[in-house]
Design a protein around this motif. Sequence first.
Motif, short mmCIF file in Angstrom:
data_model
loop_
_atom_site.label_atom_id
_atom_site.label_comp_id
_atom_site.label_asym_id
_atom_site.label_seq_id
_atom_site.Cartn_x
_atom_site.Cartn_y
_atom_site.Cartn_z
N SER A 172 0.80 -1.23 0.00
CA SER A 172 0.00 0.00 0.00
C SER A 172 0.83 1.28 0.00
CB SER A 172 -0.95 0.00 1.21
OG SER A 172 -0.20 -0.05 2.43
N ASP A 173 2.08 1.22 0.45
CA ASP A 173 2.90 2.43 0.50
C ASP A 173 3.71 2.63 -0.77
OD1 ASP A 173 4.45 0.20 0.94
OD2 ASP A 173 5.75 1.15 2.43
N LEU A 174 3.49 1.79 -1.77
CA LEU A 174 4.23 1.92 -3.03
C LEU A 174 3.40 2.67 -4.07
CD1 LEU A 174 5.90 -1.57 -3.54
CD2 LEU A 174 6.88 0.50 -2.57
N LEU A 210 2.12 2.46 -7.08
CA LEU A 210 1.84 1.50 -8.14
C LEU A 210 0.64 1.88 -8.99
CD1 LEU A 210 2.32 -1.83 -6.15
CD2 LEU A 210 3.84 -0.92 -7.90
N GLY A 211 -0.02 2.96 -8.64
CA GLY A 211 -1.28 3.26 -9.29
C GLY A 211 -2.40 2.47 -8.63
N PRO A 212 -3.62 2.63 -9.07
CA PRO A 212 -4.75 1.92 -8.45
C PRO A 212 -4.60 0.41 -8.57
CG PRO A 212 -5.52 3.69 -9.89
CD PRO A 212 -4.06 3.52 -10.17
N ILE A 213 -4.71 -0.29 -7.46
CA ILE A 213 -4.69 -1.76 -7.49
C ILE A 213 -5.73 -2.29 -6.52
CG2 ILE A 213 -2.27 -2.01 -8.18
CD1 ILE A 213 -1.62 -2.69 -5.28
N SER A 214 -6.27 -3.44 -6.85
CA SER A 214 -7.18 -4.15 -5.95
C SER A 214 -6.72 -5.59 -5.87
CB SER A 214 -8.62 -4.08 -6.48
OG SER A 214 -8.76 -4.90 -7.63
N GLN A 215 -7.36 -6.37 -5.03
CA GLN A 215 -6.94 -7.76 -4.89
C GLN A 215 -7.12 -8.53 -6.19
OE1 GLN A 215 -9.04 -10.58 -4.88
NE2 GLN A 215 -11.00 -9.53 -4.99
N ASP A 216 -8.03 -8.08 -7.06
CA ASP A 216 -8.23 -8.76 -8.35
C ASP A 216 -7.02 -8.60 -9.27
OD1 ASP A 216 -10.76 -9.82 -7.89
OD2 ASP A 216 -11.74 -7.92 -8.41
N ASP A 222 11.16 -5.14 -12.53
CA ASP A 222 11.55 -6.08 -11.49
C ASP A 222 11.89 -5.27 -10.24
OD1 ASP A 222 12.65 -7.96 -9.86
OD2 ASP A 222 14.40 -8.38 -11.10
N ASP A 223 11.07 -5.42 -9.20
CA ASP A 223 11.23 -4.63 -7.97
C ASP A 223 11.65 -5.51 -6.79
OD1 ASP A 223 11.13 -2.16 -6.58
OD2 ASP A 223 9.18 -2.66 -5.77
N CYS A 224 12.27 -6.64 -7.08
CA CYS A 224 12.54 -7.63 -6.03
C CYS A 224 13.62 -7.19 -5.06
CB CYS A 224 12.90 -8.97 -6.66
SG CYS A 224 11.51 -9.80 -7.48
N TYR A 225 14.56 -6.35 -5.49
CA TYR A 225 15.67 -6.00 -4.62
C TYR A 225 15.43 -4.76 -3.77
CZ TYR A 225 19.43 -9.28 -5.61
OH TYR A 225 20.21 -10.39 -5.66
N ARG A 226 14.32 -4.10 -3.94
CA ARG A 226 14.08 -2.89 -3.15
C ARG A 226 13.75 -3.29 -1.72
NH1 ARG A 226 9.86 -0.92 -1.27
NH2 ARG A 226 8.58 -2.33 -2.53
N MET A 227 14.51 -2.71 -0.76
CA MET A 227 14.26 -2.95 0.65
C MET A 227 13.70 -1.71 1.34
SD MET A 227 17.70 -5.09 1.74
CE MET A 227 16.99 -5.70 3.27
N GLY A 228 13.98 -0.52 0.79
CA GLY A 228 13.53 0.72 1.39
C GLY A 228 12.33 1.31 0.66
N ASP A 229 12.09 2.59 0.88
CA ASP A 229 10.98 3.27 0.22
C ASP A 229 11.28 3.48 -1.26
OD1 ASP A 229 9.69 3.46 2.67
OD2 ASP A 229 10.58 5.41 3.13
N ALA A 230 10.23 3.49 -2.07
CA ALA A 230 10.39 3.78 -3.49
C ALA A 230 10.79 5.24 -3.67
CB ALA A 230 9.09 3.49 -4.24
N ARG A 231 11.68 5.49 -4.62
CA ARG A 231 12.18 6.85 -4.84
C ARG A 231 11.41 7.61 -5.90
NH1 ARG A 231 18.77 6.10 -4.51
NH2 ARG A 231 18.77 4.22 -3.24
N ALA A 232 10.60 6.89 -6.68
CA ALA A 232 9.82 7.52 -7.74
C ALA A 232 8.66 6.60 -8.08
CB ALA A 232 10.69 7.78 -8.97
N ALA A 249 2.55 2.93 -12.53
CA ALA A 249 1.85 4.18 -12.24
C ALA A 249 2.06 5.20 -13.35
CB ALA A 249 2.35 4.76 -10.91
N LEU A 250 3.27 5.23 -13.93
CA LEU A 250 3.57 6.20 -14.98
C LEU A 250 2.95 5.80 -16.32
CD1 LEU A 250 7.35 6.82 -14.18
CD2 LEU A 250 5.45 8.40 -13.75
N ALA A 251 2.86 4.51 -16.56
CA ALA A 251 2.31 4.02 -17.83
C ALA A 251 1.33 2.89 -17.53
CB ALA A 251 3.42 3.54 -18.75
N PRO A 252 0.16 3.22 -16.99
CA PRO A 252 -0.77 2.18 -16.53
C PRO A 252 -1.25 1.25 -17.62
CG PRO A 252 -1.81 4.36 -16.53
CD PRO A 252 -0.37 4.59 -16.77
N GLU A 253 -1.09 1.64 -18.88
CA GLU A 253 -1.54 0.78 -19.97
C GLU A 253 -0.48 -0.23 -20.40
OE1 GLU A 253 1.00 3.68 -22.12
OE2 GLU A 253 -0.27 3.68 -20.34
N ARG A 254 0.78 -0.10 -19.90
CA ARG A 254 1.84 -1.00 -20.35
C ARG A 254 2.86 -1.34 -19.27
NH1 ARG A 254 3.16 0.25 -24.97
NH2 ARG A 254 1.42 1.71 -25.26
N GLY A 255 2.62 -0.93 -18.04
CA GLY A 255 3.56 -1.20 -16.96
C GLY A 255 3.22 -2.49 -16.20
#
Length: 467
Positions: free
Chosen positions: A158-160, A162-168, A279-289, A294-300
């Motif tokens: 929830s703190d990332l 990522l744009g709108p997301i739901s459990q679906d 690939d966001d597997c190595y991030r341990m801290g807060d996202a920097r951007a 979120a930036l390209a919701p149609e292709r990200g």
Amino acid sequence: MDTIWPESLPKSKGPKYTLVADTIRKAIDNNLLEVGTKLPPVRELAYRLQITPGTVARAYTILTDEGLLSAEVGRGTFVAPPKAPLLDDVWARQLHLRDDKYEANVSLFSPRLADMGQVALIRECMQKVAQSDPRLFMNYPTRDAYKPMRQAVVDWLSDLPLGPISQDDIVLTHGGQNGLCLVFQTILRGPKPIVLVEDLSYAGFRRAGELMRAEVIGVKMDKWGVDPSAMEHVLRQSAAQAICVSPEVQNPTGSHTPLERRKEVVEIARRFGVQIIEDDCYRMGDARAPSYRALAPERGWHVSSISKILTPALRVGFAIAPRERSVDLRRSAEYGYFGLAQPLAELARLMLSDPRTRQIAKDVRTRMGEYVRVAVNALGGFDLNWASDVPFVWLNLPSGWRAAAFSRAAEREGIQLRSADEFALRDGRAPNAVRIAMNGHVSLDQFEDAMQRLRRLLDNPPEQISV
């Protein structure tokens, strides 16, 4: 003891042994049963409650496994003292590989997380899973059965940005690599699809591409990640369908991609109709951007896991598609492996939902940062790229050292690390650099000793001249 029991158990839909266990558990929580209190013998309590001795015995066993009761042979069953703190320093008890020269060989090949309580938490959650509804262990998984786990992932993320997301939108995977393969299966089409990666990148991108019979092409990069002009040049010459990137923690260099560069990548991807796999597997801290999703919701497309912040042992990951492609990604998973094993999904749900888990993750990050500081103190005089919340450092070797030769020399000193060659494509060129991962399974003193061994190697390059 007499004050907490009625003459008989009230009617309940659940098993009677759970009602007995719950009654004792609540009495302990409310201090009606103090530490050291002796519980009635099994047969005596069974007679009083008008139930079978086996029912009472099972309740006692459950609470003993939970650590609330202790059974002493010949004496009876007692209320146990409070459990020790969640942290269980299991690694201090492990045997290390030894040789004649050093107390321990140290693997710095891949990050190994320090145990800051996750081992004890996993054990605790496993006990809860073991006591779950028997149907959890006897049925094929269904889409609806995973809703609680998917919601736990949404809350965890929830703190990332990522744009709108739901459990679906959440697809559960067997770790990050499985997530990448799943995304490739969903995106790539045709007999010989093309995938772009950065010149130095996670080898799993290449492996996933090979499984899909894809051609993997490297794109020139700089300290901020993929070079936009080089990306555009390659796309003009090929019909690539996707590009794989790690903007938060670039593996292996440890750099990150700033927002403006991400926007440039998105603009080019849109012009050429390319999908962006993050690939966001190595991030341990807060996202920097903001993420590419979120930036390209149609292709990200976003892939993550708990491997680099809690544990890699469970192989639990998550893949998230663009909203209009969520059904396609879910179908790839369901057609491929139905879904995670239900007991594993329930274990992961309990972990991610536990209020202690975020603090454990924070403690893991802090502890791994202590190893990073040790590495920087020893090697900071050299060309070193590092961040306190990244579980590896990237070392550009000084003149006189080749990456392969340095890796072999380090191994002779009892240290295993990764050469830059392992992150380059087969026809690509790699710099004389190595990735040094943090190993939280050894003590800081052992790790510092390993760093000093590397320091001595760097200070004394070979003086061989080939003719």
